[in-house]
Design a protein around this motif. Structure first.
Motif, short mmCIF file in Angstrom:
data_model
loop_
_atom_site.label_atom_id
_atom_site.label_comp_id
_atom_site.label_asym_id
_atom_site.label_seq_id
_atom_site.Cartn_x
_atom_site.Cartn_y
_atom_site.Cartn_z
N LEU A 26 26.12 22.10 -10.30
CA LEU A 26 25.97 22.88 -9.75
C LEU A 26 24.96 22.20 -8.73
CD1 LEU A 26 24.09 25.35 -12.97
CD2 LEU A 26 26.20 25.59 -11.58
N GLY A 27 24.08 21.70 -8.43
CA GLY A 27 22.94 21.04 -7.17
C GLY A 27 24.76 20.65 -6.44
N TYR A 28 25.72 19.90 -6.65
CA TYR A 28 26.30 19.13 -5.70
C TYR A 28 26.91 21.00 -4.87
CZ TYR A 28 30.59 17.00 -4.10
OH TYR A 28 31.94 17.20 -2.64
N ALA A 29 27.36 21.87 -5.21
CA ALA A 29 27.66 23.47 -5.46
C ALA A 29 26.52 23.55 -4.29
CB ALA A 29 28.08 24.12 -5.58
N VAL A 30 25.41 23.47 -4.75
CA VAL A 30 24.70 24.14 -3.33
C VAL A 30 24.41 22.88 -2.06
CG1 VAL A 30 21.67 23.84 -2.79
CG2 VAL A 30 22.30 24.98 -5.44
N GLY A 33 26.89 14.72 -8.29
CA GLY A 33 28.11 15.20 -8.86
C GLY A 33 29.19 14.98 -8.55
N LYS A 34 29.72 14.36 -7.55
CA LYS A 34 31.10 13.46 -8.05
C LYS A 34 31.47 13.13 -8.96
CE LYS A 34 31.44 13.19 -3.14
NZ LYS A 34 31.75 12.61 -2.06
N ALA A 35 30.13 11.82 -9.94
CA ALA A 35 29.82 11.47 -11.13
C ALA A 35 29.99 12.30 -12.14
CB ALA A 35 29.43 10.11 -11.02
N ILE A 47 16.87 19.77 -6.80
CA ILE A 47 16.47 18.66 -5.49
C ILE A 47 17.41 19.38 -4.14
CG2 ILE A 47 17.66 16.60 -5.18
CD1 ILE A 47 16.46 15.27 -7.84
N ALA A 48 18.65 19.98 -4.90
CA ALA A 48 19.79 20.22 -3.01
C ALA A 48 18.78 21.11 -2.55
CB ALA A 48 20.57 21.05 -4.32
N LEU A 49 17.89 22.14 -3.11
CA LEU A 49 17.93 23.24 -2.37
C LEU A 49 16.49 22.76 -1.73
CD1 LEU A 49 17.34 26.13 -5.65
CD2 LEU A 49 18.09 26.30 -3.60
N ILE A 50 15.80 21.66 -2.17
CA ILE A 50 14.84 21.68 -1.18
C ILE A 50 15.14 20.87 -0.05
CG2 ILE A 50 12.70 19.26 -1.28
CD1 ILE A 50 12.26 20.61 -4.39
#
Length: 195
Positions: free
Chosen positions: A75-79, A28-30, A161-164
């Protein structure tokens, strides 16, 4: 208004959530650099169109593709950071354990099954674009549409992955499995205290 218990105590971390959160946060940062690329492409397109009087369909399409890629990859970073929009008004009034149950059940029964179906569909979508070497319908548009179309399932894989990781943190609080560890410095330390 948050329940006082949820404001004071965050979901505990575990080894799995720590590893998964760091992976998603790093990507997410990249991907944040893509926003700079979007800005530069848009500025070049504006300069080309209004100063040189030469519009570029390729530049316009590139700005759309970069914008979409930056959005999907963040989106994953936001999660992970728990910075996504919540539409549940009642959950905030519940104690932390009830919030964790709601979140765990929502992730396992609703979010992950829908995301898995979407990933399955989008992988086929990207594969078809690759097989046919799909390109823009505009004569001067961009080739290799499969590159952008591959970012769509990748972004949703990162969300999954973020939700897991988030579900495992709920499980750590509720079921004491996986075992809790000290909160990592990055990235979830800056996350909001509520689940």
């Amino acid at each position: 208004m948050q329940h006082p218990t949820s404001a004071a105590v965050a979901l505990p971390h575990n080894r799995l959530s720590s590893i998964l959160d760091r992976l998603v946060a790093a990507i997410g940062k990249a991907s944040a650099w893509l926003w700079l690329a979007v800005l530069l492409v848009v500025l070049c397109n504006v300069f080309s169109r209004f100063i040189l009087s030469r519009g570029s369909i390729a530049l316009e399409e590139l700005s759309w593709h970069l914008f979409g890629a930056a959005m999907m990859l963040s989106l994953g970073y936001a999660v992970v950071r728990d910075d996504h929009v919540r539409v549940d008004v009642l959950r905030e009034k519940f104690p932390l354990r009830a919030q964790a149950w709601i979140e765990l059940l929502g992730i396992v029964l609703l979010a992950l099954p829908v995301i898995v179906l979407m990933i399955d569909s989008l992988l086929a979508y990207a594969h078809t674009a690759f097989v046919y070497m799909e390109h823009s319908q505009a004569p001067s548009g961009l080739p290799y549409r499969f590159v952008f179309k591959s970012v769509l399932p990748l972004g949703l894989i990162l969300v999954a992955i973020a939700l897991i990781a988030r579900a495992s943190r709920c499980s750590t609080l509720l079921l004491h499995f996986p075992r809790a560890i000290d909160a990592p410095d990055e990235p979830a330390n800056g996350a909001h205290p509520h689940p």
